[in-house]
Design a protein around this motif. Structure first.
Motif, short mmCIF file in Angstrom:
data_model
loop_
_atom_site.label_atom_id
_atom_site.label_comp_id
_atom_site.label_asym_id
_atom_site.label_seq_id
_atom_site.Cartn_x
_atom_site.Cartn_y
_atom_site.Cartn_z
N LEU A 326 8.46 6.32 -5.60
CA LEU A 326 7.95 5.17 -4.85
C LEU A 326 9.07 4.17 -4.58
CD1 LEU A 326 4.57 4.33 -6.63
CD2 LEU A 326 4.85 4.53 -4.15
N CYS A 327 8.94 3.48 -3.46
CA CYS A 327 9.78 2.32 -3.16
C CYS A 327 8.86 1.11 -3.02
CB CYS A 327 10.57 2.53 -1.86
SG CYS A 327 11.36 1.03 -1.24
N ILE A 328 9.14 0.04 -3.75
CA ILE A 328 8.35 -1.18 -3.66
C ILE A 328 9.15 -2.22 -2.87
CG2 ILE A 328 7.19 -3.02 -4.93
CD1 ILE A 328 5.91 -0.23 -5.23
N ILE A 408 13.70 -0.65 -5.12
CA ILE A 408 13.00 -1.93 -5.02
C ILE A 408 13.72 -2.79 -4.00
CG2 ILE A 408 12.29 -4.02 -6.25
CD1 ILE A 408 12.55 -2.29 -8.87
N SER A 409 12.97 -3.35 -3.06
CA SER A 409 13.55 -4.26 -2.07
C SER A 409 13.28 -5.69 -2.51
CB SER A 409 12.94 -4.00 -0.69
OG SER A 409 13.38 -4.98 0.23
N ASN A 410 14.36 -6.48 -2.63
CA ASN A 410 14.22 -7.87 -3.07
C ASN A 410 14.74 -8.86 -2.03
OD1 ASN A 410 16.85 -6.93 -3.56
ND2 ASN A 410 17.22 -8.43 -5.18
N GLY A 411 14.65 -8.46 -0.75
CA GLY A 411 15.06 -9.34 0.35
C GLY A 411 15.05 -8.57 1.66
N PRO A 412 15.20 -9.25 2.80
CA PRO A 412 15.07 -8.59 4.10
C PRO A 412 16.30 -7.81 4.57
CG PRO A 412 15.52 -10.92 4.41
CD PRO A 412 15.37 -10.71 2.93
#
Length: 420
Positions: A326-328, A408-412
């Motif tokens: 998974l990618c969150i 995990i993405s923590n910004g655009p």
């Protein structure tokens, strides 16, 4: 040989797939779209510049990547040419880099017209109004105009005139609206195809050659699992199969099913258009998520409905797609929440229930409340640098779905990613 990768949305679309495909594209030599149409909207940032891709695969910005549009995609030549013009205006030459299957069914302006009339008439389901549904109807009813039809002028004329006559009857008798001139439709279609014809070719054989040379392929899904025409929240769904299992048919390359599958999910849930949405928020928390997350449709511009993360729905998607990881995305949107809720089940008529699309309209969420982290995640470069509460949030997702979170993405921005 490194495995190929199928990337799919696990919610109702808009999960941030464009950025994730862009990240993975640097590691592959080919990226292929396999379903949907220009109802997709994959947002990518190149430095400070924002691109929204509707048809062209998100790997287009890498020099070494060849991009393919498989026959499962419904193709609007208008949208395609507009997208090509925008990308080439930035100095990126697509000739020899983009290949489109001749077996794609074409979407014409008359499809968009009938879609809009239906949505305005009654029983609206909240489509993008771009004609995707009517175009898929034609494909199933065997009256589609295929890209290869443009190579046979006599056959093309007959098919265009028959199709326009079919829809003109509805436009005039049901909706009392202005009909289309079949001659003009034919003329415009030929003119547009002349501009786009150099991009069409054999996708199946080319993918076979790439795979045979030992190079893995990235398959880019559009929309999301819960919009799948068979397994989504019918009838509030898209018109194609959005699951990873549809990649073999949509790409025209059956060996594509022997791939890893990455599911993309937001740290919360959004939906555009009509349809059931158990965790939807109608309070200040919902507005706060929408404002911080800039939750407006990349394709339609419509405000998205926002709610807490639905783990029961995510587990359903994980099973259907046979996810390997998974990618969150948009974890940073929750930075300012003191408490965060996640749905871990439903009550239906007083009894606990798992995700069942046929019952979702009367499913009431059962929530687990966890502590927020109350600080910015933008400077975190690895999982260990996340606050303990953010790590607990990710670990709860893994525990509930039984799927590891690998990204995990923590910004655009492109670099705002934490790899585990």
């Amino acid at each position: 040989m490194k495995k190929s990768l199928i990337l799919v949305g696990t919610q109702w679309g808009d999960e941030g797939k464009g950025k994730i495909v862009d990240y993975f594209s640097s590691k592959f030599k080919a990226v292929c779209r396999f379903q949907g149409g220009h109802n997709a909207g994959h947002t990518i940032y190149q430095g400070k510049e924002k691109f929204v891709l509707h048809l062209i695969p998100s790997g287009i910005f890498y020099d070494h990547v060849k991009c393919f549009i498989g026959q499962g995609v419904i193709l609007s030549l208008d949208s395609l040419l507009s997208e090509i013009d925008e990308i080439e205006s930035k100095g990126i030459n697509l000739e020899g880099k983009l290949r489109i299957s001749r077996y794609c069914s074409l979407l014409l302006p008359i499809h968009a017209k009938i879609d809009q009339l239906r949505e305005d008439h009654k029983n609206s389901i909240g489509t993008t109004r771009r004609g995707i549904g009517p175009a898929y109807e034609d494909k199933t009813a065997r009256r589609s105009i295929k890209a290869f039809d443009l190579e046979d002028k006599d056959l093309l004329k007959k098919k265009v005139f028959d199709l326009v006559s079919y829809y003109n009857y509805q436009i005039e008798t049901i909706f009392n609206s202005t009909t289309f001139d079949p001659g003009e439709v034919l003329k415009e279609l030929i003119e547009k195809y002349k501009k786009a014809s150099k991009y069409f070719g054999d996708v199946t054989d080319t993918l076979e050659d790439i795979y045979g040379d030992g190079d893995p392929i990235l398959y880019e899904g559009a929309q999301g699992t819960l919009l799948d025409v068979d397994y989504g929240t019918y009838p509030y769904v898209t018109s194609s199969n959005t699951l990873a299992t549809s990649v073999g048919i949509g790409s025209g390359f059956p060996k594509s099913i022997f791939s890893d599958v990455l599911g993309v999910a937001k740290a919360y849930t959004t939906r555009v258009g009509e349809g059931p949405f158990p965790t939807e928020l109608f309070c200040d928390d919902g507005k706060k998520i929408a404002d911080i997350g800039n939750e407006y449709g990349a394709t339609t511009g419509r405000p998205r409905r926002c709610g807490w993360l639905d783990l029961e729905a995510l587990k359903y998607s994980a099973k259907l797609n046979n996810l390997t990881s998974l990618c969150i995305t948009k974890l940073d949107v929750l930075d300012d929440f003191n408490q965060i809720k996640v749905c871990i089940g439903y009550q239906v008529d007083g009894e606990q229930s798992s995700f069942k699309s046929r019952l979702l309209h009367k499913s009431k969420p059962i929530y687990k409340t966890i502590d927020g982290w109350g600080c910015s995640l933008k400077d975190a470069k690895n999982f260990n640098e996340l606050p303990i509460e953010a790590k607990a949030f990710i670990e709860l997702i893994e525990e509930f779905t039984k799927i590891p979170v690998s990204l995990i993405s923590n910004g655009p921005n492109r670099e705002d990613l934490i790899l585990r």
